[in-house]
Design an enzyme around this catalytic site. Sequence first.
Site, short mmCIF file in Angstrom:
data_model
loop_
_atom_site.label_atom_id
_atom_site.label_comp_id
_atom_site.label_asym_id
_atom_site.label_seq_id
_atom_site.Cartn_x
_atom_site.Cartn_y
_atom_site.Cartn_z
N TRP A 130 0.86 -1.18 0.00
CA TRP A 130 0.00 0.00 0.00
C TRP A 130 0.89 1.23 0.00
O TRP A 130 1.78 1.36 0.86
CB TRP A 130 -0.89 -0.04 1.24
CG TRP A 130 -1.86 1.10 1.38
CD1 TRP A 130 -2.65 1.61 0.42
CD2 TRP A 130 -2.13 1.84 2.58
NE1 TRP A 130 -3.42 2.63 0.93
CE2 TRP A 130 -3.11 2.79 2.26
CE3 TRP A 130 -1.64 1.77 3.89
CZ2 TRP A 130 -3.62 3.69 3.19
CZ3 TRP A 130 -2.15 2.65 4.82
CH2 TRP A 130 -3.13 3.60 4.47
N ASP A 211 -0.30 -5.93 9.56
CA ASP A 211 -1.34 -4.99 9.15
C ASP A 211 -2.62 -5.78 8.86
O ASP A 211 -2.74 -6.41 7.82
CB ASP A 211 -0.87 -4.21 7.93
CG ASP A 211 -1.76 -3.01 7.62
OD1 ASP A 211 -2.80 -2.86 8.28
OD2 ASP A 211 -1.42 -2.23 6.71
N LYS A 246 -13.22 -1.52 6.67
CA LYS A 246 -13.75 -2.38 5.61
C LYS A 246 -14.78 -3.36 6.16
O LYS A 246 -15.90 -3.44 5.66
CB LYS A 246 -12.63 -3.14 4.92
CG LYS A 246 -11.71 -2.26 4.07
CD LYS A 246 -10.65 -1.58 4.92
CE LYS A 246 -9.74 -0.70 4.11
NZ LYS A 246 -8.77 0.02 4.96
#
Length: 398
Positions: A130, A211, A246
């Site tokens: 990312w 993560d 999310k």
Amino acid sequence: MFEQVKAIPGDALLALMVAFKNDPNPNKIDLGVGVYKDDTGNTPILKVVKQAESYLLAHELSKGYIGATGSPELAPLLQKLMLGENHPLIGSGRIATAQTPGGTGALRVAGDLINAVKPEAKIWVSDPTWSNHFHVFAGSGVEVRTYPYYDAQRNALAIDQMLACITQMTAGDVILLHASCHNPTGIDPSFSQWQQISKAVAERGVVPLIDCAYQGFGEGLEEDVQGLRLLVEQCPEALITTSCSKNFGLYNERVGALSVITETSEANQKTMSQVANCIRANYSNPPAHGAAIVCTILSDNTLRQQWEAELAEMRDRIRLMRTTLVKHLKEINCSRDFSFIAEQKGMFSYSGLSKEEVLFLREQHGIYAVDTGRINVAGINANNIERLGFAINQAIQL
């Protein structure tokens, strides 16, 4: 002060979002922005979130500060979600969790913590990763390096190169690993590969920073943290960043957390004092409302079951779009094999499309994807999937 300031190039993804918004094409397709979308192209509010908010509206008593490390109720709930209900770490004093403004806030606090306690440590991130990982850790003053991850020839994990790089890392360095639904490739290690990775990280004395941004979006709530659990079993120290953006659909509520695992409870108390100090010097207190929503859902059996059902619907829709796109490309006799897209996990896919092919899709069809070929599979729906397939087939024939 500001007359001589030089402009910084804008974030490429944000620029892509603006270009999509300004495109007058009525049939345009957004495969760039990294948020979940339903089959109508909207980012929905989960029904269970609405129910939780109704409860909070009726029962909330204060808008006071909740403290630097956030909601005390949130910490054990997120720990159990990641590690399992009866994990030996929970209650041992070796793990503590601080609420943060989203997963990005958790990453920044982790970077600040590393810089405070071991400024010489480097953070190793996957190539690719990312893009904001680089900005966040640079802002913390920590040196960032990359390790091999993506095998472009096979559209697969470069496991041998990755393991070889880990063996060369300096003990005490930090390695960032995506718990599941790797962003941007969609390629996750298998269970046996996770075993190899966790063994190599532990033997080298590298601290894993896991993560965990997409738990439940890949294979399931339990399956998506199998690598995380292997890592914390083998490594005496670890950092975990969590996002509820999310899997709860709480993008603009900014609900995240940083969990710190240490070898002893005494070390944990000292480390969390450093975490609190980093937070105090940054944003002082995290926002309360989103955390209250998550706590309300996870602490009520009925709401928890409803949340898991809605999460499964999102996960299943993404899977269906993957398999349907692959099937459609085969049906129109596409000359390139895209079957690997069906094997990837989560919202994102490294599609294998070149920058030139991506630009063709954008300019000729109003289909917006990142220049690397990364697409957001959740941007595909029943109304645009055939058009997308035909456009991809055109693009690869250039």
